[in-house]
Design a protein around this motif. Structure first.
Motif, mmCIF file in Angstrom:
data_model
loop_
_atom_site.group_PDB
_atom_site.id
_atom_site.type_symbol
_atom_site.label_atom_id
_atom_site.label_comp_id
_atom_site.label_asym_id
_atom_site.label_seq_id
_atom_site.Cartn_x
_atom_site.Cartn_y
_atom_site.Cartn_z
ATOM 1 N N LEU A 254 -8.954 -81.145 -11.168
ATOM 2 C CA LEU A 254 -7.590 -81.352 -10.699
ATOM 3 C C LEU A 254 -7.304 -82.841 -10.526
ATOM 4 O O LEU A 254 -8.170 -83.614 -10.117
ATOM 5 C CB LEU A 254 -7.362 -80.633 -9.364
ATOM 6 N N PHE A 255 -6.070 -83.224 -10.815
ATOM 7 C CA PHE A 255 -5.631 -84.605 -10.663
ATOM 8 C C PHE A 255 -4.586 -84.671 -9.563
ATOM 9 O O PHE A 255 -3.536 -84.027 -9.652
ATOM 10 C CB PHE A 255 -5.071 -85.113 -11.994
ATOM 11 N N VAL A 256 -4.892 -85.438 -8.518
ATOM 12 C CA VAL A 256 -3.957 -85.635 -7.412
ATOM 13 C C VAL A 256 -3.394 -87.051 -7.505
ATOM 14 O O VAL A 256 -4.135 -88.031 -7.377
ATOM 15 C CB VAL A 256 -4.641 -85.432 -6.046
ATOM 16 N N MET A 282 -1.223 -82.143 -8.405
ATOM 17 C CA MET A 282 -0.735 -82.266 -7.034
ATOM 18 C C MET A 282 -0.215 -83.690 -6.857
ATOM 19 O O MET A 282 -0.696 -84.619 -7.500
ATOM 20 C CB MET A 282 -1.863 -81.993 -6.028
ATOM 21 N N MET A 283 0.779 -83.840 -5.974
ATOM 22 C CA MET A 283 1.318 -85.158 -5.652
ATOM 23 C C MET A 283 1.474 -85.259 -4.142
ATOM 24 O O MET A 283 1.922 -84.310 -3.494
ATOM 25 C CB MET A 283 2.691 -85.368 -6.314
ATOM 26 N N THR A 284 1.109 -86.412 -3.592
ATOM 27 C CA THR A 284 1.347 -86.659 -2.174
ATOM 28 C C THR A 284 2.433 -87.715 -2.033
ATOM 29 O O THR A 284 2.439 -88.729 -2.740
ATOM 30 C CB THR A 284 0.064 -87.104 -1.453
ATOM 31 N N LEU A 285 3.368 -87.461 -1.131
ATOM 32 C CA LEU A 285 4.561 -88.291 -0.946
ATOM 33 C C LEU A 285 4.746 -88.626 0.525
ATOM 34 O O LEU A 285 4.458 -87.806 1.392
ATOM 35 C CB LEU A 285 5.809 -87.546 -1.437
ATOM 36 N N SER A 286 5.268 -89.821 0.802
ATOM 37 C CA SER A 286 5.610 -90.196 2.174
ATOM 38 C C SER A 286 6.427 -91.479 2.125
ATOM 39 O O SER A 286 7.165 -91.714 1.169
ATOM 40 C CB SER A 286 4.338 -90.350 3.017
ATOM 41 N N LYS A 287 6.310 -92.316 3.126
ATOM 42 C CA LYS A 287 6.914 -93.641 3.220
ATOM 43 C C LYS A 287 8.384 -93.664 2.807
ATOM 44 O O LYS A 287 9.259 -93.412 3.612
ATOM 45 C CB LYS A 287 6.072 -94.661 2.443
ATOM 46 N N GLN A 288 8.695 -93.975 1.526
ATOM 47 C CA GLN A 288 10.092 -94.098 1.108
ATOM 48 C C GLN A 288 10.810 -92.749 1.038
ATOM 49 O O GLN A 288 12.016 -92.712 0.799
ATOM 50 C CB GLN A 288 10.187 -94.837 -0.231
ATOM 51 N N LEU A 289 10.098 -91.660 1.288
ATOM 52 C CA LEU A 289 10.730 -90.338 1.352
ATOM 53 C C LEU A 289 11.822 -90.307 2.416
ATOM 54 O O LEU A 289 12.883 -89.713 2.210
ATOM 55 C CB LEU A 289 9.656 -89.279 1.645
ATOM 56 N N ILE A 296 7.469 -88.373 7.994
ATOM 57 C CA ILE A 296 7.422 -87.159 7.184
ATOM 58 C C ILE A 296 6.630 -87.465 5.914
ATOM 59 O O ILE A 296 6.645 -88.599 5.417
ATOM 60 C CB ILE A 296 8.830 -86.632 6.822
ATOM 61 N N SER A 297 5.924 -86.473 5.432
ATOM 62 C CA SER A 297 5.229 -86.580 4.151
ATOM 63 C C SER A 297 5.193 -85.201 3.528
ATOM 64 O O SER A 297 5.523 -84.198 4.168
ATOM 65 C CB SER A 297 3.814 -87.136 4.331
ATOM 66 N N ALA A 298 4.790 -85.161 2.262
ATOM 67 C CA ALA A 298 4.816 -83.887 1.550
ATOM 68 C C ALA A 298 3.697 -83.845 0.523
ATOM 69 O O ALA A 298 3.333 -84.859 -0.075
ATOM 70 C CB ALA A 298 6.162 -83.695 0.854
ATOM 71 N N LEU A 299 3.165 -82.657 0.341
ATOM 72 C CA LEU A 299 2.205 -82.376 -0.712
ATOM 73 C C LEU A 299 2.852 -81.394 -1.677
ATOM 74 O O LEU A 299 3.297 -80.320 -1.267
ATOM 75 C CB LEU A 299 0.932 -81.758 -0.116
ATOM 76 N N LEU A 300 2.938 -81.783 -2.943
ATOM 77 C CA LEU A 300 3.462 -80.910 -3.989
ATOM 78 C C LEU A 300 2.295 -80.366 -4.792
ATOM 79 O O LEU A 300 1.374 -81.117 -5.138
ATOM 80 C CB LEU A 300 4.412 -81.664 -4.921
ATOM 81 N N VAL A 301 2.320 -79.060 -5.080
ATOM 82 C CA VAL A 301 1.242 -78.444 -5.858
ATOM 83 C C VAL A 301 1.852 -77.640 -7.003
ATOM 84 O O VAL A 301 2.928 -77.047 -6.862
ATOM 85 C CB VAL A 301 0.354 -77.531 -4.991
ATOM 86 N N ASN A 302 1.160 -77.636 -8.141
ATOM 87 C CA ASN A 302 1.657 -76.831 -9.252
ATOM 88 C C ASN A 302 1.176 -75.389 -9.124
ATOM 89 O O ASN A 302 0.426 -75.036 -8.200
ATOM 90 C CB ASN A 302 1.291 -77.454 -10.606
ATOM 91 N N ASP A 303 1.603 -74.539 -10.037
ATOM 92 C CA ASP A 303 1.306 -73.115 -9.911
ATOM 93 C C ASP A 303 -0.176 -72.814 -10.107
ATOM 94 O O ASP A 303 -0.706 -71.877 -9.517
ATOM 95 C CB ASP A 303 2.144 -72.316 -10.915
ATOM 96 N N THR A 304 -0.843 -73.625 -10.907
ATOM 97 C CA THR A 304 -2.279 -73.447 -11.111
ATOM 98 C C THR A 304 -3.036 -73.642 -9.802
ATOM 99 O O THR A 304 -4.053 -72.989 -9.552
ATOM 100 C CB THR A 304 -2.793 -74.450 -12.167
ATOM 101 N N VAL A 305 -2.549 -74.532 -8.973
ATOM 102 C CA VAL A 305 -3.148 -74.755 -7.664
ATOM 103 C C VAL A 305 -2.698 -73.678 -6.676
ATOM 104 O O VAL A 305 -3.501 -73.126 -5.912
ATOM 105 C CB VAL A 305 -2.777 -76.154 -7.132
ATOM 106 N N TYR A 306 -1.411 -73.360 -6.705
ATOM 107 C CA TYR A 306 -0.854 -72.466 -5.688
ATOM 108 C C TYR A 306 -1.365 -71.034 -5.767
ATOM 109 O O TYR A 306 -1.705 -70.430 -4.737
ATOM 110 C CB TYR A 306 0.677 -72.463 -5.782
#
Length: 451
Positions: A254-256, A282-289, A296-306
């Motif tokens: 997996l690539f994050v 997967m992507m991790t987001l914060s700061k400029q969000l 606040i921050s967020a973790l995005l995951v694709n369907d293969t992960v979910y």
């Protein structure tokens, strides 16, 4: 009872610990106390104004004092000041923000999990990766690779991902199963006679060699920033990502993508993933969000992960993970308004327009005898100065430069001997010139002092 200190500086020394600070030195020199902010400027409690050349901590995209964000927070506080997302509960702002982020994602993503900081987002990613490996019947697939000089946070697990020695020393880190591969910094890591193309290929080969040595069946994921931020603003050489990503796919790793600094316009695209044509799972987001107006921050995951995670939570009966403030309604509302402003004002277009001036002034610092390298993209960059010119330990000259710029009204951050520039996305061309005029004058002053 002894009399309490009166000044805010004295009270700070008496009662507060600080991040990334020498505690004993802080007792001697005290804090710079910032009292207010407007646009790209902040003002201290003595009335002195500074350009915030680091957007706070790489994060205040819209600058300080954006009234629409204040109003968004106020409206939400008056409507629903808090609610959680545990046990089948939800609320409008978190749903809308999750939908917005899935729609914005540069590659197909399935679900969003909200956290409160980039550290928590990366920490959660590790937990869910381990959980998924167990769900797939692959309990041995738990090792995670990040990079030397990478930065992914400061919780136990995310600090282990971080590839900086001072984040490990005396903390008993990294934890087991976290590995670090080659940093893609051409100037310091390339071998004699190795051009950038060859160096990029070797970075990929170093990664593959590590995977084979550890056993591909034991490697779960690879974490990386599109552009390395706190490690010194390290821009990958041409061909780096084109060489690295096939290695991950070859072994089902997996690539994050850690977009905590790069995300939401910093590189000139909405995400660094777009800039470098990445394909993360997967992507991790914060700061400029949220422009850091609210955590606040967020973790995005694709369907293969979910999907395996969903199956495992069903088998167990619960996904035993959560934060009190995950998807906080006020933070979600502010983030939604922040993203709306970024789009309405075409700040990506603005960054693309002013980036040539930013990069021109940045590279212009190379003419100074103390400068040994500049690097950057979009509206993030760094100049590295030679500590050898100061005849002192690494980082000493960078620290001296940082203080000189602050004295002249520019807040930067030195990471060793690299001075970072990461101004708000709203910065004008005139203000870019102000930033680098101060940087040039500071280089001259430091050179004179150490010459």
């Amino acid at each position: 009872m002894s009399q309490l200190p009166n000044s805010i500086e004295a009270r700070d020394i008496a009662f507060q610990m600080h991040s990334y600070t020498d505690a004993r030195r802080h007792e001697e020199m005290g804090p710079l106390v910032i009292e207010k902010g407007e646009g790209i400027y902040v003002t201290d409690n003595h009335g002195k104004r500074y350009i915030e050349g680091m957007s706070g901590l790489w994060s205040v995209a819209l600058g300080f004092g954006e009234k629409r964000l204040v109003e968004a927070a106020t409206r939400q506080m008056e409507t629903l000041p808090y609610y959680h997302t545990f046990t089948h509960k939800s609320h409008g702002p978190s749903v809308e923000l999750a939908e917005k982020l899935i729609g914005m994602a540069p590659v197909p993503m399935s679900k969003v999990y909200f956290t409160n900081s980039g550290s928590e987002a990366n920490d959660t990613a590790i937990k869910l990766i381990w959980y998924r490996s167990n769900a797939l019947g692959q309990p041995e697939r738990k090792k995670i690779i990040s990079r030397v000089k990478g930065y992914h946070g400061v919780t136990l697990a995310s600090a282990s991902l971080t590839g900086l020695p001072n984040n490990h020393r005396s903390f008993d880190l990294p934890i087991a199963g976290i590995l670090h591969t080659t940093c893609p910094h051409y100037r310091t890591m390339a071998r004699d006679g190795e051009d950038e193309a060859a160096f990029a290929k070797r970075c990929a080969q170093d990664l593959e060699d590590m995977i084979l040595a550890e056993g591909p069946e034991t490697i779960a994921a690879f974490f990386a920033e599109p552009v390395m931020g706190a490690g010194g603003v390290i821009v990958p050489p041409d061909g780096y990502w084109e060489a690295v990503q096939p290695v991950l796919k070859k072994y089902g790793i997996l690539f994050v993508a850690d977009e905590v600094i790069c995300g939401f316009g910093r590189t000139g695209e909405m995400f660094g993933t777009t800039t470098y044509k990445l394909q993360p799972d997967m992507m991790t987001l914060s700061k400029q969000l949220s422009s850091s107006y609210v955590p606040i921050s967020a973790l995005l995951v694709n369907d293969t992960v979910y999907q395996p995670i969903a199956d495992e939570s069903h088998r167990i009966g619960v996904l035993g993970h959560g934060y009190t403030a995950s998807g906080h309604p006020v933070a979600s509302a502010v983030a939604l308004e922040n993203l709306k402003i970024i789009e309405e004002r075409d700040l990506l277009g603005h960054v693309k327009d002013i980036s040539p001036r930013f990069m021109s002034r940045l590279t212009g610092l190379l003419t100074h005898p103390l400068a040994i390298e500049t690097r950057g993209i979009g509206l993030i960059g760094a100049v590295e100065v030679s500590h050898e010119a100061f005849a002192a330990t690494p980082g000493a000259l960078g620290g001296k430069m940082n203080l000189e710029m602050q004295e002249r009204g520019l807040i930067s951050r030195n990471m060793g001997d690299a001075l970072a520039f990461c101004p708000p996305l709203i910065t004008t061309e005139k203000q870019i010139n102000e930033i680098f005029d101060i940087a040039e004058a500071s280089l001259d002053a430091v050179a004179k002092a150490v010459g």
